[in-house]
Every structure is written in structure tokens, then in C-alpha cells.
Design an enzyme around this catalytic site. Structure first.
Site, PDB file in Angstrom:
ATOM      1  CG  HIS A   1     -31.477  29.137 -19.699  1.00  0.00           C
ATOM      2  ND1 HIS A   1     -30.112  29.005 -19.561  1.00  0.00           N
ATOM      3  CD2 HIS A   1     -31.892  28.042 -20.369  1.00  0.00           C
ATOM      4  CE1 HIS A   1     -29.726  27.874 -20.110  1.00  0.00           C
ATOM      5  NE2 HIS A   1     -30.789  27.269 -20.613  1.00  0.00           N
TER       6      HIS A   1
ATOM      7  CG  ASP B   1     -31.917  25.906 -23.840  1.00  0.00           C
ATOM      8  OD1 ASP B   1     -30.824  25.877 -23.263  1.00  0.00           O
ATOM      9  OD2 ASP B   1     -32.970  25.492 -23.326  1.00  0.00           O
TER      10      ASP B   1
ATOM     11  CG  ASP C   1     -29.825  24.022 -18.761  1.00  0.00           C
ATOM     12  OD1 ASP C   1     -30.084  23.135 -17.936  1.00  0.00           O
ATOM     13  OD2 ASP C   1     -30.355  24.082 -19.871  1.00  0.00           O
TER      14      ASP C   1
ATOM     15  CG  HIS D   1     -26.493  23.871 -22.547  1.00  0.00           C
ATOM     16  ND1 HIS D   1     -26.269  25.200 -22.268  1.00  0.00           N
ATOM     17  CD2 HIS D   1     -27.804  23.666 -22.343  1.00  0.00           C
ATOM     18  CE1 HIS D   1     -27.397  25.764 -21.907  1.00  0.00           C
ATOM     19  NE2 HIS D   1     -28.350  24.849 -21.957  1.00  0.00           N
TER      20      HIS D   1
END
Length: 1013
Positions: free
Chosen positions: A262, A264, A374, A579
């Protein structure tokens, strides 16, 4: 038998930590290291390779915040290491226990090819198994000295979130740069011990299996020669082999593991650093795929792939090869993992369109699921949009963070506002960075809510956010747990395979209806207001540019539709819906750049729209209406004077004065336009809003009450607003001035100015226009507060059982009571352009042009009536991770709409967000698209992406009921097709009398492709 558990566990722990772990590398020789500090921003490999390097010693501080240091490492593999597994081991001075929020490095060969990354929990680089030894090693290592923004666990304000404020003192001390021999027997012993010990401590005390493992570990320690770990490792493993060989129970839960990292797209680092994080992690992943044939890695976010394609062609080629081999699984089908609440409906459609097309074009892979572990809650519009993009499944994990209520399902059907259902999974391991620890395996089984219905769950494994992704240690754990007594079974497989099996074994899974509301991170609807405003404005400017570009392409000879520019601008906006950008939870650097990008997007879109309008011909002043509704309202001319005009939906009309039914009368602080009468009190609030049509008072108490709350959440400043914020506040009731600023018959206005707090000021112009019951509050705030939130309250005299808030392609209803903990937890909720409350026969709406957070509550007055209060969240002042979040100037408008039905509210929401455009242009003779029939709302008009010249129209039912109408075109129509979101045909649409009949169920989204004659 005496209980010797404690003695044995402590014995194993010490032997592992102090003898076995240090023996994994049997021999080492140091590299010769030189260093060069790159000035300013990162540089290319070619520039770094040509730089002048100076000698560098271990234990030397290096790396200013956000800096890049290049290290040249040279060494020779000793001849006596011939035939052994040799690795480079590099420790940049890693700190803390968060592998993705600190220093990272990418190791290049001398010819510039990226080899592998170095991360805190992944410090090795394979050299080879040298046949003869003596191999010369020459690396160039690009090391990023990213600061640990949250090293104090979200508790301290830090200037490190922007290179402009972070300083220049070195952050890290280089610890190690060696060539080393990996002792593979000790490496595997280390994993054997870890897996068995962790399994043991999480088995119940009464389980025989726990004690069997315990005593096997004790015997293994007897076989360990503390003075010769390497020489005795094989014997120790032989002792452990029988307990590792015992198969899992027949009814054991199955965990489908899929590699994951993951990343970001921006958060505690800027976008420029994410581009490097992806290259590092993806280098690691492709290297691991070469080592483990059974490895499968799932990776979302087409934007990140594009960065690697454009900046790291060698890594891109390795990804393509891994996809062909079936070891790399593109998933998610979105441009980025966007926020789940705030992007508009068309924006979510474009996320899916651009993401899926990228994977189809570059890999020949059509993704089948939405991968959003997420995001901070998920709109109830998702099931329909996901299905319309060709998806079969949806994955999330974040709802496990709920503050109050435990979500009741892990595998379920999720039903959206239109009735569409999608098969959804929520991993019970409660992490998207799993490592197959004993604690995680135990938690996954205990948590799993579907026992007796299903028996499998998903576990994404690997270190995220630049931590390097999956590791060989995690893969080795998975292999040991594939079929081990006392543990769930672990199988490495593609997410599509997991979802197919989960759906087959549990087709009648329970149904969850409506939004997936996260009972946490509610402040993300409000934090970083300028970022949110930039997104809202960009979405509407894109709609405007596409509509008028389409109009010009159809009616202006020689005009070329700007495909490439619109594509690029859409992708910029989609990226910033990530996000941790759009929710306002990133560092200062990210939001500073986001605001600059939105300004650039606005400038380009304004130019595109102006060019399209100008192409329609000059010679007259016209008014252009981008809204899907006919409008009759007051507009400012180019000279600034108000004029009352009537303009068709999606069309234009000459700037010719029409006459409203009644003009505005301004008497002191009272504004009256024959529809509503507005009284402004001495304190600047609204003392009365009287609906002259319905002959009733709208307010239950003074309206537009500005209330300043103390806002210090328990943990995450930018993310959270906790319930106790409501207990301490100051009402702003002492204005600096209240003055009438317009008595024009078309436009009456009162201006209220307030000063408060730490030098903050608010100027609001309260405006009532002829012909409209809408009351606007044009707001200019100079904000200098800290740890505060400002709300604007409208207590209205209606007994509303629920509120309705606009979401993507429709709206959701939420109870106004707090009967259960589920309702009570929704004390702050999100909406888009409007919130509506009403009782049978009468409703009131609060409309906005840029904010998303709000709350709705009810009280019963002494006279027995009910007041329902809608409060907009206007601006916050969190200090972590951005100490200066939201400081400075904010300009926006919100409105009160009395006597409003849902359809009235939908129309005014569009009107406020899509101001009429006045331009010198002759205009098209009629709108490109018009609709006969209520409830059928046009969301997008554009030319087809394939360059065919077909017109694509996206419609939806906006009222929550059934709708019928006829879509008509301002061009000769040869045929029509219903398509999916990617503009691929699903079925032919009927064409009757030059129009397309349309019938929509509640909130249905429909995409039509129209072929021109």
C-alpha cells in the site's frame, strides 16, 4: 508435568535474538563508500553518476530533511566465498518501527539499471552465487533522507512537513554497508523458530498442540551449539521438522494471501517522493518474483504505474514481464485509491474509466474488482458505479477502525442507493500490511464474522508506503503456514481467485444496504478547505469545458475537440482525489502543491472554455448555462451590473433582460422579493425567514448562527473530530458592522463583518435576488485560529425524521434521531452540494459550493414544535501533520433554500456550483442535449474518447423515484447505444422521432453513446 512454559519461552527468545539472528550472515567485508549530496530536488542517474564523490565513513551523519544523497559503493567478493550466497547489506541508519516513513534507497548498477531497494526491513541486495569469487561490485545508491513526520505518534507539532520549514540538520547516521554471505540454514532456522513460537503463544493454554510445540522448541535449543550456530543449525531444524510437518485441521480457516505494498500517492511525503517510492518498492517486488515462483503481487493505482513507466523504464519492463508470468496482478481499476466520500459522481466514474483503460492498454488485463482498503468510508453510489465499469467485487479494510460499532460482516453483498449489489470482502486480519505473524493469523480467525457460512478470507501482505512491499521472510512464513496444525491454512493466490471461491462457497452472504460509514476520521470532510474547494471547482470546470467543447465541435467549423488537454487535466484532478490529499490529511508540502495545481487547472480550463465559446462566433453577448436545468435568475454582466435572464439547460441565450414576477424591496435590514422575506438581526444572524408562498416562518431560532468550537480530537488532528468538540464553544454574536450594501431591485444585500479569536475576521454578504427564494451567504474569512472548528447553523421549523444529503448520482437519507449507537456515531457526516430536511408538504435545503462536512440534529421547543438544525462545517484548524493547516484566506458561498422539494434542491445545487457565464459569442442555436421529463438529469456531455466523433451523455435519476423522459439532440441523430462507463456498447437504444426515450429506476446511472448523421 511441571509447567516450564516461562523458562522455555524465555530461553527460545534469548537464543533467537542473541545467537541465531546475528548468525544469519556468516561473513562480511565492508564496501568502500563515497558520497555526494545532491543540491535541491532529486537528480537523474546520469547527473549523479557524473558528480564528484568524496570518501564517506560509517557512523557518519547524513541526509538533511527531504534531501537526496548518492553513495558510490565498491567492493570485491572474496575468492573463498565462491559458490555461496552473497548479498550486499546496507543500513542507512534506520530508526523506529515504521518502515515506510523514513530513509529509503534505490541501488543501481554502474550502467544505471535499478537493481533493488533498501528499506528498514529489507536491507539486502542479491549479488549472486559467484562461481569463483573475486567479483567486482560497483553500485550507485540513491538515498532519500525523508523525515519521520510522526515519530512522536501524532502528538507533537512538527515543521518537518515542508522543505521550506524543515531545516538542514542531518537526520540519519549511516550504520552499515557490507558484502556478506547469507547462511541459508540459519536463515531458515530463524523462520522455523519464529513461526512455531508465534503459533504456540497464540494457542489456548489447554490445547495439546501448544505444549507439543513448546517442548519441541526446548529440545531444539538443546541441539543448538551456542558457539557454532551455523554448524548446528541443520540439527536444530531436524528437531523442529516433525512439528512443522503436522497438517492443519480439515476445517481450518483458509487465508488467501496476496502480496501488497500500500503506497499512499502522497501523505507524509510529497508526490515527487511517491514517484521514487514506487520505483523502489516495485524493484523489490520484481526481484522477489524472480526468487519465488509462487509469489503473486496485487497492485492498484494506475497513476503509480504511469510514473514508473515514464521515469524508470527498466523497472517498467520488469513489471510487464511479471504481469505476463502471472506473478503481478493489476487490481482496483482506478487512477488512484481515491477518497471514498468526497469525489463527485462523474469523478468516480472517471477514476474507474482511466484506471481500467490503463491496465487494458498496457497489460491486456481488465481488472475485476475495486481495491480500496484505506479510504475513510465509502459512498453508497459505489456498487452501481463499480458494476457499470465491469467490476464483480469490492475490497475494503478501513471500517475495522470504527470508533463505536463493530461492523457485522466480513464477506457480504453491498447494496447501493439504486439497488445494485456487489460482492464485498473486508479482511478480518484487519490490516493491509500483513506479515503472517502468529498474532495476525489468530486475529483473522477470531475476527471472522462469517463462520458457518464461509471459511476463507483475504490477507494483503507486505510493508507499505515505501517500506519495500513483501519480503522473502514473509513468503517463507506463508510456506510454513500453508498446511500447519493449529494455524489457518495460507495459500498465495490472485484476488480474483479468492473472490470467485468466496462467492461460490457463500452465495447467500448477508446484505448491507447503504453507505459504509467510517466511525472515525470524520474531520476529513472539512480539513484543508482550500484543497477541497479546488477539487469542487475543478470538477465543475471540467464539466463546463467538456460541454462547450462538445458544442463547438458540433457547431463550429474548424474547431478541434481538446482530447489530450482534457485527458491530462482530468488525471491531475483524479490524482488529487487520493485519500490523503483531498481529505486534508497530508503534510503542508502536499497541500501547498495541491492548491497550486488547482490554480493551474482552473486557468487551463478557463482558457479551454473561453476558446470553445469563442469558436461559436462573435457578435452578441450571450449567457451560457452549464447546468442540466433551465434557469431564470440574476446574473452579473461583464460591466458588473445585475440582469435577470432566462437560459435553457445545457444551452445559451442572448443577454436580454427578462422581467421577474417581483423585484426585491430593501427596507433597512429586511429583504423581500415576494417569495421570501428575510430579516437580519442586529447581531447579524437571521431573525426571520418568512416563506410568503407557504405563509410560514422557516426558522425555529436565529439562522446563520456562527459557532466556534474547541476542536482537539483524541488522536489524529487532521483526521478526527470527536464528539466532545460540541461541549465547548463560543457563538459569534458581536459583529463589527451590519450594513446594507445593495438596494438594487434585482439584488438586495446586507453585509455583516465579525472579528474574533486570534485576529480572525469574517465578512458575509447576505444576498436575496429577484425571482428566487434562495438566500446566499457569500463568505470571506481571514482565519488565524488553532484547534478550532467553525460551524454555521440553520435551525428550521420542520419536524424531519431524516435528512437527505447529496452524494454521487443521488442522495442518502440519515435519521435525525439517535435511538441506537449507529445513529449516535453519525454526529458528523458528509454530503456534496446540499442537505435537505423536511416534513410532509414542506422542505428546506442548505446548499454549498465547496464544503462537505455537516451535522443534523432535532430539538422540541416549548411550544411543542420541532426544530431541525442543519450545521455546515466551514473551516478547521488542525496542527498535525500540517501546523499551518487552513490558516489564511477562504472565500466560498452557502445558501438557504426555503420551501424546497428534492428536485428544487438538486437544481439549485447545480446552479450555485455552475455560475452562468456571460461571453461575447453568437452561440449555438439550441443545446447539444436536452431532456423532456422531470428527474432525468444530465451529468456529463462529451465526445467519445475513441475520437469517433460520437457524443457521450451520462444521465441519472436524481430524485429517488422513477423517471421517464426523452433525450433530444441539437444535431442530427443516426443511432444510440447504451454503454458501460468505458463507453463500450451494452445494447442498442431506441430512437423515436429524433429522440431517445429514457426510463430510469431510482438513482439509476445511464450512459448513452449517440451517433451523428
Amino acid at each position: 508435568m511441571h509447567d516450564e512454559s516461562r523458562r522455555i519461552e524465555e530461553r527460545v527468545q534469548r537464543a533467537h535474538d542473541q545467537r541465531i539472528k546475528p548468525a544469519i550472515y556468516a561473513a562480511t567485508v565492508p564496501f568502500e563508500v563515497e558520497a555526494w549530496q545532491a543540491p535541491g530536488e532529486p537528480v537523474s542517474f546520469e547527473e549523479a553518476a557524473a558528480a564528484r564523490y568524496t570518501p564517506f565513513a560509517m557512523d557518519t551523519p547524513w541526509g538533511p530533511p527531504w534531501g537526496t544523497t548518492w553513495f558510490r559503493m565498491r567492493g570485491r567478493v572474496p575468492a573463498e566465498w565462491a559458490g555461496r550466497r552473497v548479498e550486499a547489506v546496507i543500513d542507512l541508519g534506520f530508526v523506529g518501527d515504521w518502515p515506510g516513513n523514513q530513509a529509503e534507497a534505490l541501488v543501481h548498477l554502474a550502467d544505471g539499471r535499478p537493481l533493488k531497494a533498501v528499506n528498514p526491513l529489507n536491507q539486502y541486495v542479491p549479488v549472486a552465487n559467484p562461481a569463483d569469487g573475486g567479483e567486482e561490485i560497483d553500485y550507485l545508491v540513491e538515498a532519500a533522507s525523508n523525515p519521520d513526520i510522526l515519530k512522536d505518534n501524532f502528538s507533537k507539532v512538527t515543521p518537518m512537513g515542508d522543505k521550506l520549514t524543515a531545516g538542514s540538520a542531518p537526520l540519519y547516521t549511516f550504520q552499515r554497508a557490507d558484502l556478506a554471505v547469507l547462511d541459508e540454514e540459519v536463515f531458515h532456522l530463524d523462520l522455523d523458530l519464529q513461526v512455531l513460537r508465534e503459533l504456540m503463544v497464540h494457542l489456548p493454554e489447554h490445547e495439546p498442540r501448544r505444549h507439543e510445540i513448546l517442548h519441541a522448541l526446548d529440545r531444539a535449543m538443546d541441539a543448538l551449539d551456542l558457539d557454532d550456530v551455523s554448524g548446528s543449525a541443520a540439527a536444530v531444524r531436524e528437531v523442529l521438522a516433525p512439528v512443522l510437518a503436522k497438517p492443519a485441521n480439515a476445517s481450518a480457516h483458509t487465508i488467501s494471501g496476496v502480496g501488497h505494498a500500500h503506497i499512499d500517492s502522497a501523505w507524509l511525503w510529497p508526490i515527487r517522493e511517491t514517484k521514487r517510492k514506487t520505483s523502489r518498492t516495485f524493484s523489490n517486488v520484481t526481484a522477489l518474483a524472480d526468487e519465488y515462483d509462487d509469489f503473486i503481487f496485487a497492485c492498484s493505482q494506475a497513476q503509480q504505474y504511469e510514473w514508473v513507466r515514464d521515469n524508470y523504464p527498466h523497472v517498467w519492463a520488469r513489471i510487464q514481464e511479471s504481469v505476463k508470468k502471472g506473478q503481478w496482478a493489476p487490481v482496483g481499476g482506478m487512477w488512484v485509491e481515491a477518497d471514498g466520500n468526497l469525489p463527485g459522481g462523474e469523478a468516480i466514474a472517471r477514476q474507474l474509466i482511466h484506471g481500467k483503460r490503463f491496465f487494458i492498454e498496457h497489460f491486456g488485463v481488465e481488472t475485476k474488482g475495486v481495491w480500496l482498503p484505506d479510504s475513510f468510508g465509502y459512498t453508497a453510489a459505489y456498487p452501481q458505479l463499480a458494476k457499470l465499469a465491469g467490476n464483480d467485487w469490492f475490497l475494503t479494510q478501513k471500517i475495522s477502525w470504527n470508533q463505536t460499532n463493530k461492523f457485522p460482516h466480513h464477506t457480504f453483498w453491498w447494496e447501493g442507493i439504486d439497488g445494485t449489489r456487489i460482492f464485498t470482502h473486508f479482511p478480518p486480519v484487519d490490516t493491509y500490511n500483513a506479515r503472517f505473524s502468529g498474532e495476525e493469523m489468530d486475529r483473522a480467525v477470531r475476527n471472522y464474522s462469517e463462520k458457518g457460512g464461509g471459511q476463507r478470507s483475504l490477507a494483503p501482505f507486505g510493508w507499505g508506503d515505501g517500506g519495500g512491499g513483501p519480503t522473502r521472510e514473509i513468503m517463507e512464513r506463508a510456506r510454513r503456514l500453508a498446511n500447519l496444525e493449529g494455524s489457518p491454512k495460507v495459500v498465495i493466490e490472485h484476488p480474483d481467485d479468492f473472490f470467485a471461491q468466496a462467492r461460490a462457497e457463500y452465495p447467500d452472504a448477508p446484505v448491507w444496504v447503504g453507505e459504509l460509514y467510517l466511525e472515525l476520521h470524520r474531520a476529513t470532510y472539512t480539513s484543508q478547505a482550500r484543497t477541497k474547494q479546488g477539487n469542487r471547482r475543478s470538477e465543475h470546470r471540467l464539466r463546463e469545458a467538456e460541454l462547450w467543447a462538445t458544442t463547438a465541435a458540433l457547431h463550429a467549423p474548424g474547431y478541434a475537440y481538446p482530447y489530450e488537454k482534457l485527458d491530462r487535466l482530468w488525471k491531475t484532478v483524479l490524482l488529487h482525489q487520493f485519500h490523503d490529499i483531498l481529505p486534508g490529511s497530508s503534510i503542508a508540502w502536499v497541500h501547498r502543491e495541491a492548491e497550486a495545481e488547482y490554480a493551474r487547472v482552473a486557468e487551463e480550463l478557463e482558457a479551454l472554455t473561453a476558446e470553445a465559446v469563442a469558436a461559436l462566433g462573435a457578435g452578441a453577448t450571450r449567457v451560457f448555462n452549464t447546468s442540466p436545468f433551465d434557469r431564470a435568475e440574476v446574473v452579473r454582466t461583464s460591466e458588473g451590473a445585475p440582469a435577470y435572464v432566462e437560459v435553457p439547460a445545457n444551452g445559451s441565450a442572448p443577454l436580454a433582460d427578462a422581467r421577474p414576477a417581483q423585484f426585491v424591496k430593501t427596507e433597512g435590514r429586511v429583504l423581500d422579493n415576494g417569495l421570501v422575506r428575510v430579516e437580519v438581526a442586529e447581531d447579524g444572524t437571521l431573525s426571520s425567514v418568512y416563506d410568503l408562498r407557504a405563509r410560514r416562518e422557516v426558522l425555529g431560532d436565529n439562522g446563520n448562527l456562527l459557532r466556534l468550537h474547541t476542536d482537539l480530537p483524541n488522536y489524529w488532528d487532521a483526521w478526527d473530530i470527536d464528539k466532545h468538540y460540541n461541549n465547548r464553544y463560543t457563538d459569534l454574536l458581536e459583529p463589527t458592522s451590519v450594513e446594507v450594501v445593495s438596494e438594487d431591485p434585482l439584488l438586495g444585500a446586507v453585509r455583516v463583518t465579525r472579528s474574533f479569536g486570534k485576529g480572525s475576521t469574517i465578512t458575509q454578504t447576505i444576498t436575496l435576488r429577484a425571482g428566487s427564494p434562495r438566500i446566499d451567504f457569500e463568505t470571506d474569512i481571514d482565519w488565524h485560529e488553532a484547534e478550532k472548528i467553525l460551524k454555521a447553523a440553520f435551525p428550521v421549523d420542520v419536524r424531519a425524521a431524516h435528512s437527505s444529503a447529496e452524494i454521487q448520482f443521488g442522495h442518502v437519507q440519515r435519521p435525525t434521531h439517535t435511538n441506537t449507537s449507529w445513529e449516535a456515531a453519525r454526529f458528523e457526516v458528509s454530503g456534496h452540494r446540499w442537505v435537505h430536511v423536511g416534513e410532509p408538504g414542506y422542505g428546506v435545503a442548505v446548499i454549498n459550493d465547496s464544503t462537505y462536512g455537516h451535522d443534523v440534529s432535532r430539538t422540541v421547543r416549548e411550544d411543542g414544535g420541532t426544530t431541525t438544525t442543519v450545521r455546515l462545517s466551514l473551516v478547521r484548524a488542525p496542527r498535525i501533520p500540517d501546523p499551518e493547516a487552513d490558516q489564511g484566506r477562504h472565500r466560498f458561498t452557502y445558501s438557504l433554500l426555503p420551501g424546497a422539494s428534492i428536485q428544487d434542491t438538486v437544481a439549485e445545487g447545480y446552479s450555485l456550483n455552475l455560475p452562468l457565464r456571460v461571453a461575447d459569442a453568437s452561440g449555438a442555436s439550441e443545446p447539444v442535449i436536452s431532456v423532456d421529463g422531470d428527474g432525468v438529469t444530465v451529468e456529463a456531455v462529451k465526445l467519445a474518447d475513441d475520437g469517433s466523433g460520437d457524443v457521450v451523455v451520462r444521465l441519472y435519476e436524481s430524485g429517488g423515484g422513477r423517471a421517464q423522459g426523452v433525450l433530444r439532440t441539437g444535431f442530427p441523430l443516426a443511432g444510440a447505444q447504451v454503454t458501460d462507463l468505458l463507453e463500450r456498447p451494452l445494447e442498442d437504444a431506441a430512437v423515436e422521432e429524433g429522440g431517445v426515450p429514457v426510463s430510469l429506476r431510482p438513482f439509476q446511472v445511464l450512459t448513452l453513446r449517440l451517433r451523428r448523421s
